[in-house]
Design a protein around this motif. Structure first.
Motif, PDB file in Angstrom:
ATOM      1  N   MET A 341       6.917  -1.735  -8.434  1.00 58.52           N
ATOM      2  CA  MET A 341       5.509  -2.071  -8.611  1.00 58.52           C
ATOM      3  C   MET A 341       4.742  -2.029  -7.291  1.00 58.52           C
ATOM      4  O   MET A 341       3.576  -1.647  -7.270  1.00 58.52           O
ATOM      5  CB  MET A 341       5.393  -3.456  -9.255  1.00 58.52           C
ATOM      6  N   SER A 342       5.374  -2.427  -6.192  1.00 60.11           N
ATOM      7  CA  SER A 342       4.684  -2.411  -4.905  1.00 60.11           C
ATOM      8  C   SER A 342       5.713  -2.461  -3.771  1.00 60.11           C
ATOM      9  O   SER A 342       6.738  -3.138  -3.904  1.00 60.11           O
ATOM     10  CB  SER A 342       3.714  -3.604  -4.782  1.00 60.11           C
ATOM     11  N   VAL A 343       5.438  -1.711  -2.684  1.00 54.59           N
ATOM     12  CA  VAL A 343       6.311  -1.691  -1.513  1.00 54.59           C
ATOM     13  C   VAL A 343       5.444  -1.888  -0.270  1.00 54.59           C
ATOM     14  O   VAL A 343       4.431  -1.197  -0.102  1.00 54.59           O
ATOM     15  CB  VAL A 343       7.094  -0.359  -1.406  1.00 54.59           C
ATOM     16  N   PHE A 344       5.843  -2.843   0.580  1.00 50.42           N
ATOM     17  CA  PHE A 344       5.118  -3.126   1.828  1.00 50.42           C
ATOM     18  C   PHE A 344       5.792  -2.361   2.964  1.00 50.42           C
ATOM     19  O   PHE A 344       6.834  -2.762   3.465  1.00 50.42           O
ATOM     20  CB  PHE A 344       5.142  -4.637   2.086  1.00 50.42           C
ATOM     21  N   THR A 345       5.222  -1.226   3.355  1.00 49.24           N
ATOM     22  CA  THR A 345       5.758  -0.420   4.445  1.00 49.24           C
ATOM     23  C   THR A 345       4.600   0.297   5.117  1.00 49.24           C
ATOM     24  O   THR A 345       3.645   0.696   4.443  1.00 49.24           O
ATOM     25  CB  THR A 345       6.813   0.589   3.932  1.00 49.24           C
ATOM     26  N   PRO A 346       4.611   0.450   6.475  1.00 43.55           N
ATOM     27  CA  PRO A 346       5.671  -0.005   7.382  1.00 43.55           C
ATOM     28  C   PRO A 346       5.674  -1.527   7.554  1.00 43.55           C
ATOM     29  O   PRO A 346       4.645  -2.172   7.385  1.00 43.55           O
ATOM     30  CB  PRO A 346       5.320   0.702   8.694  1.00 43.55           C
ATOM     31  N   VAL A 347       6.850  -2.045   7.934  1.00 40.95           N
ATOM     32  CA  VAL A 347       7.037  -3.482   8.100  1.00 40.95           C
ATOM     33  C   VAL A 347       7.035  -3.810   9.585  1.00 40.95           C
ATOM     34  O   VAL A 347       7.875  -3.284  10.323  1.00 40.95           O
ATOM     35  CB  VAL A 347       8.373  -3.937   7.469  1.00 40.95           C
ATOM     36  N   PRO A 348       6.109  -4.636  10.073  1.00 41.17           N
ATOM     37  CA  PRO A 348       6.143  -5.008  11.499  1.00 41.17           C
ATOM     38  C   PRO A 348       7.474  -5.683  11.846  1.00 41.17           C
ATOM     39  O   PRO A 348       8.002  -6.486  11.071  1.00 41.17           O
ATOM     40  CB  PRO A 348       4.964  -5.986  11.635  1.00 41.17           C
ATOM     41  N   GLU A 349       7.990  -5.352  13.026  1.00 44.58           N
ATOM     42  CA  GLU A 349       9.308  -5.869  13.371  1.00 44.58           C
ATOM     43  C   GLU A 349       9.301  -7.372  13.621  1.00 44.58           C
ATOM     44  O   GLU A 349      10.363  -7.992  13.622  1.00 44.58           O
ATOM     45  CB  GLU A 349       9.873  -5.123  14.581  1.00 44.58           C
ATOM     46  N   ASP A 350       8.126  -7.976  13.810  1.00 47.05           N
ATOM     47  CA  ASP A 350       8.064  -9.429  13.980  1.00 47.05           C
ATOM     48  C   ASP A 350       7.748 -10.157  12.669  1.00 47.05           C
ATOM     49  O   ASP A 350       7.316 -11.306  12.676  1.00 47.05           O
ATOM     50  CB  ASP A 350       7.030  -9.797  15.057  1.00 47.05           C
ATOM     51  N   ILE A 357       8.857  -7.857   0.671  1.00 42.59           N
ATOM     52  CA  ILE A 357       8.705  -6.462   1.085  1.00 42.59           C
ATOM     53  C   ILE A 357       8.437  -5.564  -0.120  1.00 42.59           C
ATOM     54  O   ILE A 357       7.710  -4.582  -0.021  1.00 42.59           O
ATOM     55  CB  ILE A 357       9.976  -5.977   1.835  1.00 42.59           C
ATOM     56  N   ALA A 358       9.022  -5.870  -1.275  1.00 39.93           N
ATOM     57  CA  ALA A 358       8.840  -5.035  -2.468  1.00 39.93           C
ATOM     58  C   ALA A 358       9.004  -5.885  -3.709  1.00 39.93           C
ATOM     59  O   ALA A 358       9.710  -6.898  -3.703  1.00 39.93           O
ATOM     60  CB  ALA A 358       9.839  -3.877  -2.472  1.00 39.93           C
ATOM     61  N   ILE A 359       8.331  -5.465  -4.790  1.00 41.81           N
ATOM     62  CA  ILE A 359       8.460  -6.094  -6.105  1.00 41.81           C
ATOM     63  C   ILE A 359       8.767  -5.000  -7.120  1.00 41.81           C
ATOM     64  O   ILE A 359       8.123  -3.948  -7.113  1.00 41.81           O
ATOM     65  CB  ILE A 359       7.168  -6.830  -6.505  1.00 41.81           C
TER      66      ILE A 359
END
Length: 546
Positions: A341-350, A357-359
């Motif tokens: 349904m959703s992906v959070f990328t790019p992911v900050p390294e901090d 990150i994803a659902i």
């Protein structure tokens, strides 16, 4: 009618925000744009927050019946809905939806119950029916009639049958174990074809809606001469269980009926009686042998039970009926489906530990253990899998990321059902790690030294310093400069390449050595320093003085 429907919408809309779920109810056939529920109020969100968090009804690929009005925060009808069209065989018609919000990411599951209104009258398959009965038929004989159909539910559905008056027949309505009413004509007086060759009746079906609606069909009864005995089945009800993967053409069972009359009245022909059109393509009965075979593939997910009525009719027109109950057994033939349904990328390294990150959701059309899905995720990465509710999952960070060690991940999520053997599917989440300026530049040497003769011309190279940065992009770009002081009159450093050159000639007799402090700063503002010691060598450039 529209005003009444709108009033229903206001009175019946209700919600429940428990474990992220919303519940509403509206009458069917509400016009496009009609109010369903106040999502903003029920989720405790202000209208600007809905827009800022990009709230929307998530598109799962199925037909969309609702949309989120961000101006009012209302869930509204995308189109007019006919309950009978989308939930024909379901007592409680529920449409599911998901609302996805971001920053922070979350998903809310909701359901809207479509309330039935009495918009369909009962109707018969045929407006005119013909029934042939032998004059020798004894009083007390029963004759099943075609049932009426009303797609509405509850009190709005078919409730009763009535028949016009007759001195020969009366109507008997039976209620089956499934709650369906079956009309039957009961012969109460012996027929005499010579006195009256035909009888005419009107059968009426009514519901209990407001207002009451009805439908009728005419029944013409033709009295036949002769044949005294109707065929008799060996069983009143036949039951059989078949797997849904049984091959087309396979035999299900064989029904048998006998007739005590002599030829030709004892010749029995078999056929289906009042079989629904959708079942007519699934089964076929041999008119001579009574053998029932499958004519198209079965699907447990669409129909897990069939009720057929087989008629045995002799050459004289007498007939009898028997039920055939076919139960379909589920086979594990549907692979679990993963819907990201959703992906959070790019992911900050901090990114903090525990960030979503994803659902994604999983679904399996099979039933029982075949439809129970377990999800897992590949190892050797800093993420973990968490179950949200029902069949919804989320991927969260399990530890801090470090782009300088691993810059991207391919995370594989797997879904396996409980069948034997189990069916599996997988999806790959491609996650890229976004650089954060967490590394300062590092000089190749903490202390540099150089020896240079005096009187070198301006522009002469002293030496080159170099610093590296483990970060990426602008965060890894290092620029150089000299600390403030007298050395700025004598030396200059190239900001990009780190080359230190003379601005003017050196004089041994004036200053014999210099200490330069060089600063290296990356694009994110982190700095490092090194020292450069320059020794000036004497040149015989002065004559003796007397």
């Amino acid at each position: 009618r529209r005003q009444r429907a709108l009033l229903w919408a206001v009175l019946l809309a209700a919600w429940e925000a428990a474990w992220g779920q919303l519940r509403y109810s509206v009458p069917e056939e509400m016009p496009k744009g009609s109010f369903v529920g106040d999502v903003a109020k029920d989720l405790g969100l202000q209208l600007p927050a809905l827009k800022d968090r990009d709230a929307h009804v998530f598109d799962t690929g199925r037909t969309r019946y609702f949309f989120l009005d961000l101006q009012k925060g209302h869930l509204s009808m995308m189109e007019q809905v006919d309950r009978e069209e989308i939930c024909a065989a379901v007592a409680k018609c529920v449409l599911n939806f998901e609302i996805l919000v971001k920053r922070p990411m979350n998903i809310y599951k909701g359901e809207v119950e479509i309330i039935d209104i009495n918009d369909n009258p009962p109707s018969f398959p045929e407006r005119r029916n013909v029934l042939e009965i032998n004059e020798n038929t004894a009083p007390g004989a029963r004759f099943p009639l075609e049932r009426a159909h009303d797609p509405d539910i509850g009190v709005n559905s078919l409730q009763n049958y009535e028949c016009s008056e007759s001195s020969y027949f009366t109507l008997d309505v039976k209620t089956g174990g499934d709650g369906v009413k079956y009309p039957e004509l009961l012969l109460v007086k012996s027929l005499d074809r010579e006195q009256k060759a035909a009888h005419h009746l009107i059968l009426t079906a009514t519901d209990n809606g407001s207002p009451v609606k009805s439908g009728s069909t005419t029944i013409k009864i033709i009295v036949l001469d002769g044949n005294d005995n109707a065929p008799e089945f060996t069983q009143s009800v036949y039951k059989v269980t078949v797997r849904e993967d049984v091959a087309v053409g396979s035999r299900v069972l064989q029904v048998t009926a006998t007739d005590r009359d002599e030829e030709p009245n004892a010749e029995v022909k078999y056929s289906f009686f009042q079989i629904p059109e959708k079942f007519d393509k699934t089964f076929k009965v041999d008119p001579e042998s009574g053998e029932i075979v499958i004519t198209e593939n079965l699907n447990f997910e669409e129909h897990e039970f069939y009720e057929l009525i087989v008629q045995a009719r002799d050459a004289g027109g007498l007939s009898s009926h028997s039920k055939v109950l076919i139960k379909v057994v589920d086979v594990n033939n549907n692979v679990p489906e993963i819907v990201v349904m959703s992906v959070f990328t790019p992911v900050p390294e901090d990114t903090p530990v525990g960030t979503v990150i994803a659902i994604f959701s999983v679904q399996d059309r099979d039933s029982g253990a075949n439809g129970e899905v377990q999800c897992s995720m590949s190892d050797s990465h800093p993420f973990r899998l968490e179950k949200s509710f029902d069949n919804y999952y989320r991927v969260v960070t399990a530890e801090l990321l470090d782009r300088e060690k691993v810059s991207e991940y391919n995370v594989t999520v797997r879904a396996a059902d409980g069948g034997s053997p189990a069916l599996q599917s997988s999806a790959v989440l491609a996650l890229r790690v976004l650089d954060v300026n967490d590394n300062a530049p590092v000089f190749a040497e903490e202390r540099y030294s150089a020896r240079l003769s005096e009187n070198n011309a301006a522009g002469a190279l002293v030496l080159t310093v170099r610093a590296t940065d483990a970060d990426w992009g602008q965060n890894a770009r290092v620029r150089y400069r000299l600390a403030e002081g007298r050395v700025l009159q004598k030396f200059v450093v190239d900001a990009e390449r780190g080359m230190i050159t003379l601005q003017e000639a050196l004089d041994f007799e004036d200053i014999r050595s210099y200490v330069l402090l060089v600063e290296g700063k990356d694009g994110g503002g982190l700095v490092a320093h090194c020292k450069v010691e320059v020794e000036v060598l004497d040149v015989n450039d002065n004559a003796p003085e007397v």
